[in-house]
Design an enzyme around this catalytic site. Structure first.
Site, PDB file in Angstrom:
ATOM      1  N   GLU A  96       0.869  -1.182   0.000  1.00  0.00           N
ATOM      2  CA  GLU A  96       0.000   0.000   0.000  1.00  0.00           C
ATOM      3  C   GLU A  96       0.898   1.221   0.000  1.00  0.00           C
ATOM      4  OE1 GLU A  96      -3.040   0.155   3.053  1.00  0.00           O
ATOM      5  OE2 GLU A  96      -2.825   2.342   3.231  1.00  0.00           O
TER       6      GLU A  96
ATOM      7  N   GLU B 281      -1.757  11.206   4.168  1.00  0.00           N
ATOM      8  CA  GLU B 281      -2.831  11.035   5.133  1.00  0.00           C
ATOM      9  C   GLU B 281      -2.760  12.195   6.120  1.00  0.00           C
ATOM     10  OE1 GLU B 281      -4.011   6.734   6.356  1.00  0.00           O
ATOM     11  OE2 GLU B 281      -1.813   6.746   6.159  1.00  0.00           O
TER      12      GLU B 281
END
Length: 412
Positions: free
Chosen positions: A183, A188
């Protein structure tokens, strides 16, 4: 134990597909080895494929090519309504991961393009058994990518409980379910840590809170960027992902980098893909989560709603490593056994050099192709016991040009 190499003759045919340009190039090489002499012939390619700059999509034609980065995919959000279905799929579903509290919808209240921006709005409302709504979109059904520069310009929502993300997941789980196939979190952000942004990769051994990456606090503390203001300003968030590394940028300032290494935490005990599964196609994801194990770690402030992630554009760039490349890579050098146990060996080498870039390495053991690797290291298993195993490693560039072979013997 065999101490001499017997005569052998090998014919290799390799085909390489350049995903960004849909280019297929085939190279044929004949190698003949005897106990005393070796002759290797590599077909030299004069590439006549269409340059990547001639394949820029019309909607991306206003984007400049800078430092060789060619825009191969983009959404400038210069339309109105829902997102372009040729680029994105809206993922309508009840949150089912990370203890998140939102229901993802395709309603205009949660997802809208206003002619300039994509606006993903989180609302405090009862919907589908949950207390909040938001939206999530991805390119899983339309487009995936391998390597390049991935960039978003956006204004991030604020407030305790928000968790927006711009990230990538593998199109196929070749190496197993999450996190084994990798991933890439381009950015974020959690609302209670207002002006700090995090970039992370997750792999089989390094995932969750143990993922590898970094955050923007370092470059801000060093004065490399102005004081970060997520509430009132747009910023660009990007990664450059290549065969051996992933690098994160905030407003074009690097704040983190991770690379393949055979020495990180005992990597040589595992197959290369355990710690570096980033040799497959990945797709893009944009979402605004509410709450969750990280986003909701300090609770949710219900006075902040509605709150929105406002995206100016999403762009994907790639380098043209094919057009004009007529030079074969140099041979890999310096084979080095990092670890050997019985019939298993973790072998590394010094990377080959090329006028463009190396696409992959072919690893042959006793005349049989056993692995392909984008990085200069590989775990070789099932070697012949009590034997001088003959190893050949060859580099290939993106035009399909092959290097001369690196040859070595591994005795078991």
């Amino acid at each position: 134990m065999i101490k001499k190499l017997l005569s052998l003759s090998l014919v290799f045919v390799f085909a390489f597909v350049f995903i960004g340009c849909d280019i297929i190039t085939t190279t044929t090489m004949t190698e003949t080895t005897t106990t005393t002499t070796q002759t290797t012939t590599t077909t030299q390619i004069t590439n006549t494929e269409t340059p990547l700059t001639d394949l820029i999509p019309e909607e991306c034609s206003v984007i400049d090519v800078v430092d060789g980065w060619v825009p191969v995919w983009c959404d400038e959000f210069s339309y109105t309504g829902t997102v372009d279905p040729t680029k994105w799929t809206v993922n309508v579903k009840k949150a089912d991961t990370n203890d998140e509290k939102q229901y993802y919808t395709n309603r205009t209240e949660n997802l809208y393009v206003d002619g300039n921006n994509l606006i993903i709005t989180a609302l405090k409302e009862s919907y589908g058994g949950l207390a909040y709504t938001s939206s999530k979109i991805w390119t899983k059904d339309t487009q995936s990518f391998k390597y390049g520069k991935f960039e978003m310009r956006a204004m991030i929502p604020y407030g305790r409980g928000t968790w927006p993300a711009f990230w990538m997941m593998p199109s196929t789980s070749k190496y197993g379910g999450w996190p084994d196939s990798g991933e890439i979190d381009i950015i974020e952000h959690v609302g209670y840590d207002l002006n700090n942004f995090v970039g992370t990769i997750h792999t089989e051994r390094f995932y969750g809170g143990n993922g590898r990456g970094g955050n923007t606090s370092l470059i801000e503390s060093k004065g490399l960027v102005p004081i970060i203001d997520v509430v009132n300003q747009y910023h660009t968030y990007s990664v450059i992902w290549d065969e051996t590394s992933i690098t994160w940028y905030f407003d074009d300032v690097q704040y983190a980098k991770v690379s393949y290494s055979s020495s990180i935490g005992g990597t040589a005990n595992y197959d290369t893909t355990v710690d570096w599964p980033f040799d497959q196609n990945f797709y893009l994801i944009l979402n605004l989560a509410i709450g969750g194990t990280w986003g909701g770690a300090m609770g949710i402030d219900d006075t902040i709603f509605p709150t929105a992630l406002t995206v100016d554009y999403v762009r994907v760039y790639q380098q043209d490593y094919v057009s004009g490349d007529t030079q074969a890579p140099s041979a890999p050098t310096n084979p080095h056994i990092v670890k050997q146990s019985g019939t298993s060996v973790y072998l590394t080498w010094t990377e080959a050099e090329d006028d463009m870039n190396i696409a992959k390495y072919y690893i042959y053991v006793n005349n049989a192709l056993v692995k392909k690797s984008a990085v200069p290291g590989v775990l070789i298993t099932n070697l012949k016991l009590d034997y001088d195993n003959y190893i050949v490693i060859m580099a290939e560039d993106y035009a399909g040009n092959l290097s001369m072979p690196l040859e070595t013997i591994i005795t078991t």
